[in-house]
Write an enzyme that holds these catalytic residues in place. Structure first.
Site, PDB file in Angstrom:
ATOM      1  N   SER A  44      66.932  55.410  31.541  1.00 58.64           N
ATOM      2  CA  SER A  44      67.514  55.078  32.831  1.00 58.64           C
ATOM      3  C   SER A  44      66.726  55.753  33.949  1.00 58.64           C
ATOM      4  O   SER A  44      66.711  56.978  34.052  1.00 58.64           O
ATOM      5  CB  SER A  44      68.977  55.556  32.846  1.00 58.64           C
ATOM      6  OG  SER A  44      69.421  55.695  34.153  1.00 58.64           O
ATOM      7  N   VAL A  52      59.711  69.134  33.555  1.00 62.70           N
ATOM      8  CA  VAL A  52      59.041  70.390  33.881  1.00 62.70           C
ATOM      9  C   VAL A  52      58.299  71.003  32.686  1.00 62.70           C
ATOM     10  O   VAL A  52      57.821  72.109  32.798  1.00 62.70           O
ATOM     11  CB  VAL A  52      60.017  71.448  34.455  1.00 62.70           C
ATOM     12  CG1 VAL A  52      60.309  71.184  35.901  1.00 62.70           C
ATOM     13  CG2 VAL A  52      61.274  71.540  33.626  1.00 62.70           C
ATOM     14  N   ALA A  55      53.418  73.334  29.757  1.00 60.89           N
ATOM     15  CA  ALA A  55      52.506  74.148  28.953  1.00 60.89           C
ATOM     16  C   ALA A  55      52.818  73.926  27.481  1.00 60.89           C
ATOM     17  O   ALA A  55      53.976  73.729  27.106  1.00 60.89           O
ATOM     18  CB  ALA A  55      52.652  75.620  29.301  1.00 60.89           C
ATOM     19  N   LYS A  83      44.361  75.429  27.895  1.00 62.33           N
ATOM     20  CA  LYS A  83      45.136  76.683  27.864  1.00 62.33           C
ATOM     21  C   LYS A  83      44.726  77.460  26.620  1.00 62.33           C
ATOM     22  O   LYS A  83      44.887  76.955  25.501  1.00 62.33           O
ATOM     23  CB  LYS A  83      46.634  76.342  27.825  1.00 62.33           C
ATOM     24  CG  LYS A  83      47.517  77.548  27.542  1.00 62.33           C
ATOM     25  CD  LYS A  83      48.976  77.168  27.392  1.00 62.33           C
ATOM     26  CE  LYS A  83      49.793  78.358  26.947  1.00 62.33           C
ATOM     27  NZ  LYS A  83      51.186  78.011  26.625  1.00 62.33           N
ATOM     28  N   THR A 349      57.369  76.349  23.834  1.00 65.07           N
ATOM     29  CA  THR A 349      57.636  75.823  22.489  1.00 65.07           C
ATOM     30  C   THR A 349      58.465  74.538  22.434  1.00 65.07           C
ATOM     31  O   THR A 349      58.562  73.932  21.368  1.00 65.07           O
ATOM     32  CB  THR A 349      58.361  76.902  21.655  1.00 65.07           C
ATOM     33  OG1 THR A 349      59.345  77.544  22.470  1.00 65.07           O
ATOM     34  CG2 THR A 349      57.383  77.934  21.149  1.00 65.07           C
TER      35      THR A 349
END
Ligand SMILES: Cc1cc2nc3c(=O)[nH]c(=O)nc-3n(C[C@H](O)[C@H](O)[C@H](O)COP(=O)(O)OP(=O)(O)OC[C@H]3O[C@@H](n4cnc5c(N)ncnc54)[C@H](O)[C@@H]3O)c2cc1C
Length: 506
Positions: A44, A52, A55, A83, A349
């Site tokens: 939707s 957000v 990483a 990274k 994670t």
């Protein structure tokens, strides 16, 4: 011709199109036989995604490979950067910093773990930070990056890396892959869930416009709300906030103040910590905090005051409770992503937990009979993965000497889970750390955090004392130099991106 038993799953419905939903769609459409399994994803636009997760950790490389995503193409599409680890600032005590690198520290010698040799030498003379013996650690310090290949010699072969990227663009990128492989995207808001009276399983989801989407296996990727797994099935949630008291985050993007660093930075604050994630086109920032110790307005002001450059968007506030869904798989519903639980992003994670859930589900894929043995094994394995990550995150809060706020006083003195307490005890006596079972974080990660936060073992293990002192000193010095000289020969991170994977608009 497709091989199909008469009880094979014929229709999978994925509810939710955030990172979790599109990762599941990309994986299933690649690895299941599209001639026999239909996949639909309902999302939707009105509700949107968390967006957000920026990483990641190195195993994501294997996921991308599995779904046929080329690294440079994906990074260019997602404003991605490399990274090589995380820099932790002010965690052990204010004014201290350390680096958690991806990849090992040094090299083991005759079966003796490197960190034991390091501990022994550090008793004899002042020694540089253990980061100096990490390929990723030194590359990060110098702002360098290069990609090791299968034939790369030591010590460059030890460079391990993951990515920073725009999570919204990653979901869009995977959507393109999944739709090209036949996944049907359905735009609509789920307002009801219909159950099969005979089996007690979910039969269909009903959309606001009255459409019904039927399926046999349902993936709940609906985010924190857990539309199927919790709102319909009342599966229950195990609350871990006594160990992980942070329950809010405020996130804001800012302009890049210089070339992007090839690492994430995490800075401890009075009631939580702040992340700094450099992408190609902007910086991602956020403050994760405990609402019992700081108000949201104050948290936002603290975050904005600590940005390196102007914000380029409005701050977004998010609430969560650390913990996990009691059953990730309940009936014919498998929860993935935020609907299956949440552990704060200190070690990046969450996206990995999605990846792990997908891999385990593929390994234990059900048929329409839903054998409980498969479900129970899946739930056991996911419980282990979540608890292992939980303990590693708790370690960062517990292993501190900070006593400058109520928050840190609570964390420093709290009781921790038994398994973690035993690990800490083993470490404190002779610096021993063992990877148990399929634990995600290995010895080098634990060593980085423990030493970095000032938990120094009383002694090293006896086998480390066997080597001649002068030989050991010389060996350590040669290793240290080889990491530094190798890193000095690498291009800068910005140069590497420009050469290989620059986003069109970067
Ligand atoms: C503060 C914070 C920082 C994070 N940082 C990181 C990080 O650095 N690294 C990392 O790996 N992870 C990070 N994460 C986690 C990461 O953002 C998520 O794990 C990941 O994005 C997966 O989210 P999701 O897809 O489960 O949920 P969401 O992004 O919330 O997506 C939910 C989807 O469900 C749909 N939906 C919901 N209700 C309905 C409905 N009724 N009808 C139809 N559709 C519906 C929504 O439209 C949306 O498409 C972070 C999370 C937070 C909160």
């Amino acid at each position: 011709m497709a091989v199909m038993t008469d009880h094979a799953i014929r229709k999978i419905v994925i509810v939710g199109g955030g990172t979790a939903g599109w990762m599941a769609a990309a994986a299933f459409s690649t690895l299941l036989d599209s001639r026999s399994v239909e996949i639909a994803l309902v999302e939707s636009d009105e509700i949107g995604t968390v967006g957000v997760g920026e990483a990641t950790i190195p195993p994501l490389m294997a996921f991308n490979h599995m779904v046929g995503v080329g690294e440079d193409e994906f990074l260019a599409a997602c404003q991605g950067s490399f990274k090589v680890g995380i820099e932790f600032v002010d965690w052990g005590a204010p004014g201290e910093r350390y680096f958690h690198p991806f990849g090992p520290h040094g090299q083991n010698v005759r079966g003796v773990p490197f960190h034991q040799l390091y501990l022994r030498e550090a008793k004899r003379r002042p020694l540089a930070d253990i980061r100096e013996w990490s390929m990723s650690g030194v590359a990060a310090e110098l702002g360098r990056f290069t990609r090791p290949g299968p034939q790369t010699p030591m010590p460059l072969a030890q460079l391990s890396y993951a990515y920073h990227f725009d999570a919204g663009l990653y979901a869009r990128f995977l959507r393109g892959q999944a739709e090209a492989r036949g996944v049907q995207r359905i735009e609509g808001k789920v307002v009801d869930v219909a159950m099969d009276a005979d089996t007690g399983n979910v039969a269909a989801v009903t959309l606001a416009d009255g459409r019904s989407v039927e399926g046999e296996l349902f993936m709940d990727c609906s985010g924190f709300r857990g539309l199927l797994i919790e709102q319909k099935l009342s599966t229950g949630y195990e609350d871990w906030s006594r160990w992980l008291p942070c329950d809010r985050a405020v996130a804001v993007q800012s302009a890049l103040a210089g070339p992007p660093d090839p690492f994430t930075r995490s800075t401890a604050r009075a009631a939580g910590w702040q992340w700094r994630i450099p992408l190609q086109h902007r910086m991602g920032n956020g403050l994760v905090y405990s609402s019992a110790h700081i108000a949201s307005e104050e948290a936002e002001a603290l975050l904005v005051a600590n940005l390196e450059s102007e914000p380029i968007a409005h701050p977004r506030h998010l609430s969560f409770t650390a913990g996990r869904r009691r059953l990730a798989w309940n009936g014919n519903v498998v929860a993935m992503g935020l609907s299956s639980g949440f552990i704060e992003p200190l070690e990046s994670t969450s996206i990995h937990l999605v990846q792990s859930g997908i891999a385990k589900l593929l390994a234990l894929f059900p048929d329409r009979r839903f054998n409980p043995v498969e479900r129970d094994e899946y739930n056991r394995q996911m419980q282990d993965v979540f608890e292992d990550v939980r303990d590693f995150i708790i370690l960062h809060y517990k292993a501190t000497r900070r006593d400058d706020s109520d928050f840190w006083n609570y964390c420093r003195t709290m009781e921790v889970p038994d398994k973690l307490a035993a690990k800490l005890e083993l470490w404190r006596s002779k610096g021993r750390i063992f990877r148990q079972g399929a634990e995600l974080f290995g010895t080098e990660s634990w060593v980085a955090v423990l030493l970095g936060q000032g938990i120094i073992p009383e002694e090293n293990e006896p086998a480390a004392d066997a080597m001649d002192a002068a030989v050991l000193s010389d060996l350590l010095e040669r290793m240290r130099l080889s990491y530094r000289q190798t890193a000095e020969r690498m291009p800068s991170h910005a140069e590497f991106i420009a050469r290989h994977c620059a986003a069109p608009s970067a």
